[in-house]
Every structure is written in structure tokens, then in C-alpha cells.
Design a protein around this motif. Structure first.
Motif, PDB file in Angstrom:
ATOM      1  N   VAL A   1       0.841  -1.197   0.000  1.00  0.00           N
ATOM      2  CA  VAL A   1       0.000   0.000   0.000  1.00  0.00           C
ATOM      3  C   VAL A   1       0.876   1.248   0.000  1.00  0.00           C
ATOM      4  O   VAL A   1       0.609   2.209  -0.727  1.00  0.00           O
ATOM      5  CB  VAL A   1      -0.960  -0.007   1.209  1.00  0.00           C
ATOM      6  CG1 VAL A   1      -1.674   1.321   1.354  1.00  0.00           C
ATOM      7  CG2 VAL A   1      -1.970  -1.139   1.072  1.00  0.00           C
ATOM      8  N   ARG A   2       1.942   1.240   0.784  1.00  0.00           N
ATOM      9  CA  ARG A   2       2.847   2.390   0.826  1.00  0.00           C
ATOM     10  C   ARG A   2       3.510   2.623  -0.524  1.00  0.00           C
ATOM     11  O   ARG A   2       3.605   3.758  -1.006  1.00  0.00           O
ATOM     12  CB  ARG A   2       3.915   2.194   1.904  1.00  0.00           C
ATOM     13  CG  ARG A   2       4.686   3.489   2.172  1.00  0.00           C
ATOM     14  CD  ARG A   2       5.867   3.265   3.071  1.00  0.00           C
ATOM     15  NE  ARG A   2       6.925   2.724   2.213  1.00  0.00           N
ATOM     16  CZ  ARG A   2       7.803   1.825   2.592  1.00  0.00           C
ATOM     17  NH1 ARG A   2       7.786   1.351   3.808  1.00  0.00           N
ATOM     18  NH2 ARG A   2       8.720   1.386   1.769  1.00  0.00           N
ATOM     19  N   LEU A   3       3.950   1.552  -1.162  1.00  0.00           N
ATOM     20  CA  LEU A   3       4.594   1.668  -2.464  1.00  0.00           C
ATOM     21  C   LEU A   3       3.633   2.246  -3.505  1.00  0.00           C
ATOM     22  O   LEU A   3       3.995   3.142  -4.270  1.00  0.00           O
ATOM     23  CB  LEU A   3       5.108   0.301  -2.927  1.00  0.00           C
ATOM     24  CG  LEU A   3       5.755   0.271  -4.303  1.00  0.00           C
ATOM     25  CD1 LEU A   3       7.053   1.084  -4.281  1.00  0.00           C
ATOM     26  CD2 LEU A   3       6.024  -1.160  -4.713  1.00  0.00           C
ATOM     27  N   LEU A   4       2.410   1.759  -3.530  1.00  0.00           N
ATOM     28  CA  LEU A   4       1.422   2.282  -4.471  1.00  0.00           C
ATOM     29  C   LEU A   4       1.091   3.743  -4.187  1.00  0.00           C
ATOM     30  O   LEU A   4       0.947   4.555  -5.105  1.00  0.00           O
ATOM     31  CB  LEU A   4       0.148   1.433  -4.427  1.00  0.00           C
ATOM     32  CG  LEU A   4       0.272   0.033  -5.000  1.00  0.00           C
ATOM     33  CD1 LEU A   4      -0.988  -0.769  -4.718  1.00  0.00           C
ATOM     34  CD2 LEU A   4       0.548   0.084  -6.493  1.00  0.00           C
ATOM     35  N   ALA A   5       0.978   4.105  -2.917  1.00  0.00           N
ATOM     36  CA  ALA A   5       0.656   5.492  -2.563  1.00  0.00           C
ATOM     37  C   ALA A   5       1.801   6.429  -2.929  1.00  0.00           C
ATOM     38  O   ALA A   5       1.573   7.521  -3.463  1.00  0.00           O
ATOM     39  CB  ALA A   5       0.350   5.587  -1.075  1.00  0.00           C
ATOM     40  N   GLU A   6       3.032   6.016  -2.654  1.00  0.00           N
ATOM     41  CA  GLU A   6       4.175   6.869  -2.979  1.00  0.00           C
ATOM     42  C   GLU A   6       4.349   7.009  -4.485  1.00  0.00           C
ATOM     43  O   GLU A   6       4.673   8.083  -4.985  1.00  0.00           O
ATOM     44  CB  GLU A   6       5.452   6.300  -2.359  1.00  0.00           C
ATOM     45  CG  GLU A   6       5.503   6.461  -0.851  1.00  0.00           C
ATOM     46  CD  GLU A   6       6.725   5.800  -0.237  1.00  0.00           C
ATOM     47  OE1 GLU A   6       7.456   5.093  -0.963  1.00  0.00           O
ATOM     48  OE2 GLU A   6       6.929   5.986   0.970  1.00  0.00           O
ATOM     49  N   THR A   7       4.112   5.935  -5.231  1.00  0.00           N
ATOM     50  CA  THR A   7       4.230   5.995  -6.683  1.00  0.00           C
ATOM     51  C   THR A   7       3.148   6.895  -7.267  1.00  0.00           C
ATOM     52  O   THR A   7       3.412   7.713  -8.154  1.00  0.00           O
ATOM     53  CB  THR A   7       4.130   4.585  -7.291  1.00  0.00           C
ATOM     54  OG1 THR A   7       5.133   3.764  -6.693  1.00  0.00           O
ATOM     55  CG2 THR A   7       4.318   4.616  -8.785  1.00  0.00           C
ATOM     56  N   GLY A   8       1.936   6.777  -6.771  1.00  0.00           N
ATOM     57  CA  GLY A   8       0.848   7.613  -7.248  1.00  0.00           C
ATOM     58  C   GLY A   8       1.045   9.075  -6.915  1.00  0.00           C
ATOM     59  O   GLY A   8       0.647   9.964  -7.682  1.00  0.00           O
ATOM     60  N   SER A   9       1.693   9.360  -5.807  1.00  0.00           N
ATOM     61  CA  SER A   9       1.900  10.757  -5.419  1.00  0.00           C
ATOM     62  C   SER A   9       2.961  11.441  -6.281  1.00  0.00           C
ATOM     63  O   SER A   9       3.036  12.668  -6.305  1.00  0.00           O
ATOM     64  CB  SER A   9       2.307  10.846  -3.949  1.00  0.00           C
ATOM     65  OG  SER A   9       3.594  10.290  -3.753  1.00  0.00           O
ATOM     66  N   MET A  10       3.759  10.671  -7.011  1.00  0.00           N
ATOM     67  CA  MET A  10       4.776  11.259  -7.885  1.00  0.00           C
ATOM     68  C   MET A  10       4.231  11.623  -9.265  1.00  0.00           C
ATOM     69  O   MET A  10       4.908  12.269 -10.046  1.00  0.00           O
ATOM     70  CB  MET A  10       5.945  10.285  -8.058  1.00  0.00           C
ATOM     71  CG  MET A  10       6.791  10.144  -6.816  1.00  0.00           C
ATOM     72  SD  MET A  10       8.265   9.180  -7.116  1.00  0.00           S
ATOM     73  CE  MET A  10       7.621   7.524  -6.941  1.00  0.00           C
ATOM     74  N   LEU A  11       3.012  11.212  -9.574  1.00  0.00           N
ATOM     75  CA  LEU A  11       2.437  11.500 -10.888  1.00  0.00           C
ATOM     76  C   LEU A  11       2.088  12.976 -10.990  1.00  0.00           C
ATOM     77  O   LEU A  11       1.734  13.614  -9.997  1.00  0.00           O
ATOM     78  CB  LEU A  11       1.175  10.657 -11.093  1.00  0.00           C
ATOM     79  CG  LEU A  11       1.392   9.153 -11.164  1.00  0.00           C
ATOM     80  CD1 LEU A  11       0.056   8.435 -11.214  1.00  0.00           C
ATOM     81  CD2 LEU A  11       2.232   8.790 -12.370  1.00  0.00           C
ATOM     82  N   PRO A  12       2.177  13.535 -12.203  1.00  0.00           N
ATOM     83  CA  PRO A  12       1.819  14.952 -12.363  1.00  0.00           C
ATOM     84  C   PRO A  12       0.326  15.154 -12.132  1.00  0.00           C
ATOM     85  O   PRO A  12      -0.481  14.270 -12.385  1.00  0.00           O
ATOM     86  CB  PRO A  12       2.200  15.249 -13.814  1.00  0.00           C
ATOM     87  CG  PRO A  12       2.218  13.936 -14.488  1.00  0.00           C
ATOM     88  CD  PRO A  12       2.604  12.923 -13.449  1.00  0.00           C
ATOM     89  N   THR A  13      -0.013  16.318 -11.646  1.00  0.00           N
ATOM     90  CA  THR A  13      -1.412  16.597 -11.319  1.00  0.00           C
ATOM     91  C   THR A  13      -2.214  17.048 -12.515  1.00  0.00           C
ATOM     92  O   THR A  13      -3.420  17.141 -12.455  1.00  0.00           O
ATOM     93  CB  THR A  13      -1.516  17.672 -10.227  1.00  0.00           C
ATOM     94  OG1 THR A  13      -0.846  18.848 -10.695  1.00  0.00           O
ATOM     95  CG2 THR A  13      -0.877  17.190  -8.942  1.00  0.00           C
ATOM     96  N   GLY A  14      -1.570  17.367 -13.613  1.00  0.00           N
ATOM     97  CA  GLY A  14      -2.288  17.757 -14.814  1.00  0.00           C
ATOM     98  C   GLY A  14      -2.712  19.213 -14.819  1.00  0.00           C
ATOM     99  O   GLY A  14      -3.728  19.556 -15.412  1.00  0.00           O
ATOM    100  N   VAL A  15      -1.959  20.075 -14.166  1.00  0.00           N
ATOM    101  CA  VAL A  15      -2.283  21.500 -14.164  1.00  0.00           C
ATOM    102  C   VAL A  15      -1.441  22.170 -15.244  1.00  0.00           C
ATOM    103  O   VAL A  15      -0.239  22.297 -15.119  1.00  0.00           O
ATOM    104  CB  VAL A  15      -2.000  22.143 -12.788  1.00  0.00           C
ATOM    105  CG1 VAL A  15      -2.297  23.622 -12.809  1.00  0.00           C
ATOM    106  CG2 VAL A  15      -2.792  21.431 -11.715  1.00  0.00           C
ATOM    107  N   PHE A  16      -2.108  22.571 -16.321  1.00  0.00           N
ATOM    108  CA  PHE A  16      -1.426  23.201 -17.444  1.00  0.00           C
ATOM    109  C   PHE A  16      -2.184  24.464 -17.827  1.00  0.00           C
ATOM    110  O   PHE A  16      -3.384  24.557 -17.602  1.00  0.00           O
ATOM    111  CB  PHE A  16      -1.355  22.263 -18.657  1.00  0.00           C
ATOM    112  CG  PHE A  16      -0.560  21.017 -18.403  1.00  0.00           C
ATOM    113  CD1 PHE A  16       0.815  21.047 -18.475  1.00  0.00           C
ATOM    114  CD2 PHE A  16      -1.182  19.824 -18.096  1.00  0.00           C
ATOM    115  CE1 PHE A  16       1.557  19.909 -18.254  1.00  0.00           C
ATOM    116  CE2 PHE A  16      -0.455  18.681 -17.869  1.00  0.00           C
ATOM    117  CZ  PHE A  16       0.920  18.719 -17.957  1.00  0.00           C
ATOM    118  N   GLN A  17      -1.482  25.385 -18.437  1.00  0.00           N
ATOM    119  CA  GLN A  17      -2.111  26.591 -18.928  1.00  0.00           C
ATOM    120  C   GLN A  17      -1.879  26.672 -20.432  1.00  0.00           C
ATOM    121  O   GLN A  17      -0.730  26.610 -20.885  1.00  0.00           O
ATOM    122  CB  GLN A  17      -1.550  27.845 -18.254  1.00  0.00           C
ATOM    123  CG  GLN A  17      -2.200  29.126 -18.704  1.00  0.00           C
ATOM    124  CD  GLN A  17      -1.653  30.314 -17.936  1.00  0.00           C
ATOM    125  OE1 GLN A  17      -0.864  30.154 -17.019  1.00  0.00           O
ATOM    126  NE2 GLN A  17      -2.105  31.478 -18.313  1.00  0.00           N
TER     127      GLN A  17
END
Length: 68
Positions: A48-64
Motif C-alpha cells: 500500500v505504501r509503495l502504491l501510494a508513494e508511486t501515485g503521489s509522484m504522478l503529475p497533477t495535470g495542471v497546465f495553462q
């Protein structure tokens, strides 16, 4: 880990096609397994920790967008 507990907490309204409730039902071996109890197992906690840490490194998709 409040976020994980909030995600695993059973909701009052569920659709029939949704995930099964995680309320600590007994298995065929007669052992009751709840999310809190499962997280006491090192392999489950690490996964669970590995999945949470990996998911938290993904970009949030905030673009202009500028121009075309």
C-alpha cells in the motif's frame, strides 16, 4: 494514514456493481480480516505504501494553454 482509512471506509450508499464492502467479514478459514487488521501485515503495508508513494509522484495535470 487518514486518507487510506477514509478511502477504505464503507459508505452508506453503494451500487450493486461497486466494490464489496470492507467491513471485516469472516473468510472461509473463519478469520475476520478488516482493512486495519490487513495493514498490520508487513507485506500489505509495504504494498500500500509503495502504491501510494508511486501515485503521489504522478503529475497533477495542471497546465495553462497559451495561444493555439
Amino acid at each position: 494514514m487518514p486518507l487510506l482509512r477514509r478511502l477504505l471506509r464503507p459508505e452508506t450508499k453503494r451500487s450493486r456493481t461497486g466494490m464489496p464492502r470492507l467491513d471485516g467479514r469472516s473468510t472461509s478459514a473463519g478469520v475476520s480480516v478488516s482493512p486495519d487488521r490487513a495493514l498490520q501485515v508487513a507485506a500489505v503495508f509495504s504494498s500500500v505504501r509503495l502504491l501510494a508513494e508511486t501515485g503521489s509522484m504522478l503529475p497533477t495535470g495542471v497546465f495553462q494553454r497559451s495561444g493555439n
